[in-house]
Design a protein around this motif. Structure first.
Motif, PDB file in Angstrom:
ATOM      1  N   ASP A  39       0.808  -1.221   0.000  1.00 48.96           N
ATOM      2  CA  ASP A  39       0.000   0.000   0.000  1.00 48.96           C
ATOM      3  C   ASP A  39       0.848   1.280   0.000  1.00 48.96           C
ATOM      4  O   ASP A  39       0.325   2.372   0.206  1.00 48.96           O
ATOM      5  CB  ASP A  39      -0.967   0.005   1.182  1.00 48.96           C
ATOM      6  N   ASN A  40       2.156   1.139  -0.227  1.00 49.14           N
ATOM      7  CA  ASN A  40       3.098   2.261  -0.281  1.00 49.14           C
ATOM      8  C   ASN A  40       3.211   3.029   1.035  1.00 49.14           C
ATOM      9  O   ASN A  40       3.623   4.180   1.040  1.00 49.14           O
ATOM     10  CB  ASN A  40       2.744   3.224  -1.425  1.00 49.14           C
ATOM     11  N   SER A  41       2.855   2.396   2.148  1.00 49.67           N
ATOM     12  CA  SER A  41       2.920   3.077   3.438  1.00 49.67           C
ATOM     13  C   SER A  41       4.339   3.141   4.002  1.00 49.67           C
ATOM     14  O   SER A  41       4.586   3.924   4.911  1.00 49.67           O
ATOM     15  CB  SER A  41       1.991   2.403   4.447  1.00 49.67           C
ATOM     16  N   LEU A  42       5.253   2.333   3.474  1.00 46.53           N
ATOM     17  CA  LEU A  42       6.628   2.391   3.964  1.00 46.53           C
ATOM     18  C   LEU A  42       7.582   1.740   2.982  1.00 46.53           C
ATOM     19  O   LEU A  42       7.215   0.915   2.161  1.00 46.53           O
ATOM     20  CB  LEU A  42       6.778   1.745   5.341  1.00 46.53           C
ATOM     21  N   LYS A  43       8.845   2.166   3.108  1.00 46.24           N
ATOM     22  CA  LYS A  43       9.971   1.529   2.442  1.00 46.24           C
ATOM     23  C   LYS A  43      11.030   1.342   3.520  1.00 46.24           C
ATOM     24  O   LYS A  43      11.329   2.278   4.261  1.00 46.24           O
ATOM     25  CB  LYS A  43      10.520   2.398   1.316  1.00 46.24           C
ATOM     26  N   GLY A  44      11.550   0.135   3.628  1.00 46.49           N
ATOM     27  CA  GLY A  44      12.521  -0.113   4.677  1.00 46.49           C
ATOM     28  C   GLY A  44      13.465  -1.235   4.336  1.00 46.49           C
ATOM     29  O   GLY A  44      13.408  -1.819   3.253  1.00 46.49           O
ATOM     30  N   MET A  45      14.343  -1.516   5.286  1.00 44.04           N
ATOM     31  CA  MET A  45      15.350  -2.559   5.126  1.00 44.04           C
ATOM     32  C   MET A  45      15.223  -3.598   6.223  1.00 44.04           C
ATOM     33  O   MET A  45      14.986  -3.264   7.381  1.00 44.04           O
ATOM     34  CB  MET A  45      16.749  -1.957   5.207  1.00 44.04           C
ATOM     35  N   LEU A  46      15.420  -4.830   5.823  1.00 46.87           N
ATOM     36  CA  LEU A  46      15.508  -5.941   6.750  1.00 46.87           C
ATOM     37  C   LEU A  46      16.878  -6.557   6.567  1.00 46.87           C
ATOM     38  O   LEU A  46      17.231  -6.968   5.464  1.00 46.87           O
ATOM     39  CB  LEU A  46      14.420  -6.973   6.445  1.00 46.87           C
ATOM     40  N   VAL A  47      17.673  -6.583   7.628  1.00 43.69           N
ATOM     41  CA  VAL A  47      18.987  -7.211   7.602  1.00 43.69           C
ATOM     42  C   VAL A  47      18.892  -8.459   8.455  1.00 43.69           C
ATOM     43  O   VAL A  47      18.420  -8.416   9.588  1.00 43.69           O
ATOM     44  CB  VAL A  47      20.085  -6.273   8.152  1.00 43.69           C
ATOM     45  N   ASP A  48      19.335  -9.585   7.885  1.00 42.79           N
ATOM     46  CA  ASP A  48      19.215 -10.849   8.603  1.00 42.79           C
ATOM     47  C   ASP A  48      20.354 -11.776   8.221  1.00 42.79           C
ATOM     48  O   ASP A  48      21.002 -11.597   7.189  1.00 42.79           O
ATOM     49  CB  ASP A  48      17.864 -11.497   8.273  1.00 42.79           C
ATOM     50  N   ALA A  49      20.552 -12.781   9.046  1.00 40.26           N
ATOM     51  CA  ALA A  49      21.478 -13.858   8.716  1.00 40.26           C
ATOM     52  C   ALA A  49      20.804 -14.763   7.704  1.00 40.26           C
ATOM     53  O   ALA A  49      19.594 -14.724   7.538  1.00 40.26           O
ATOM     54  CB  ALA A  49      21.821 -14.655   9.975  1.00 40.26           C
ATOM     55  N   TYR A  50      21.577 -15.559   7.015  1.00 43.03           N
ATOM     56  CA  TYR A  50      20.966 -16.565   6.164  1.00 43.03           C
ATOM     57  C   TYR A  50      21.734 -17.861   6.308  1.00 43.03           C
ATOM     58  O   TYR A  50      22.812 -17.898   6.869  1.00 43.03           O
ATOM     59  CB  TYR A  50      20.841 -16.114   4.705  1.00 43.03           C
TER      60      TYR A  50
END
Length: 101
Positions: free
Chosen positions: A71-82
Motif C-alpha cells: 500500500d506504499n505506506s513504507l519503504k525499509g530494510m531488513l537485515v538478517d542472517a541466512y
C-alpha cells in the motif's frame, strides 16, 4: 540490482534511495517498530536484496532486503542472517524471503 562490497555500502545506498525504516523479522511477519506496523507476506514486496558472505566465518553471512509495503505506506530494510543461522519463520515467510544465489 547494484553491486556492493560491504553491507554498510548497501545500507547507505538503500537509505539514500528512500528505504529508511528499520524492519525486524518475526516468525509470521515483518515488523516496523517505529510505525507500530506488521507486514505479512501478502503485504509487502522485496524490491532488491544483497547477500554478503563472511570470508572465513559462516556466522558472518547476511542479507539485506529492500522492502516496500504493497500500500506504499513504507519503504525499509531488513537485515538478517541466512543459511543455518537464519531465524525460525513460517513456511509462508520463508517462501516470500527466498532468494536465488
Amino acid at each position: 540490482m547494484l553491486n556492493y562490497d560491504t553491507l554498510s555500502q548497501a545500507i547507505n545506498s538503500l537509505t539514500s534511495r528512500g528505504y529508511t525504516e528499520n524492519l525486524n523479522l518475526k516468525p509470521f511477519c515483518i515488523e516496523c517498530p517505529s510505525l507500530a506496523l506488521q507486514l505479512y507476506p501478502e503485504d509487502f514486496t522485496i524490491d532488491e536484496y544483497y547477500r554478503f558472505e563472511g570470508a572465513s566465518d559462516p556466522a558472518d553471512n547476511s542479507i539485506v532486503y529492500a522492502i516496500s509495503a504493497i500500500d506504499n505506506s513504507l519503504k525499509g530494510m531488513l537485515v538478517d542472517a541466512y543459511g543455518v543461522y537464519a531465524e525460525n519463520i513460517t513456511p509462508e515467510m520463508a517462501r516470500k524471503l527466498r532468494v536465488e544465489k
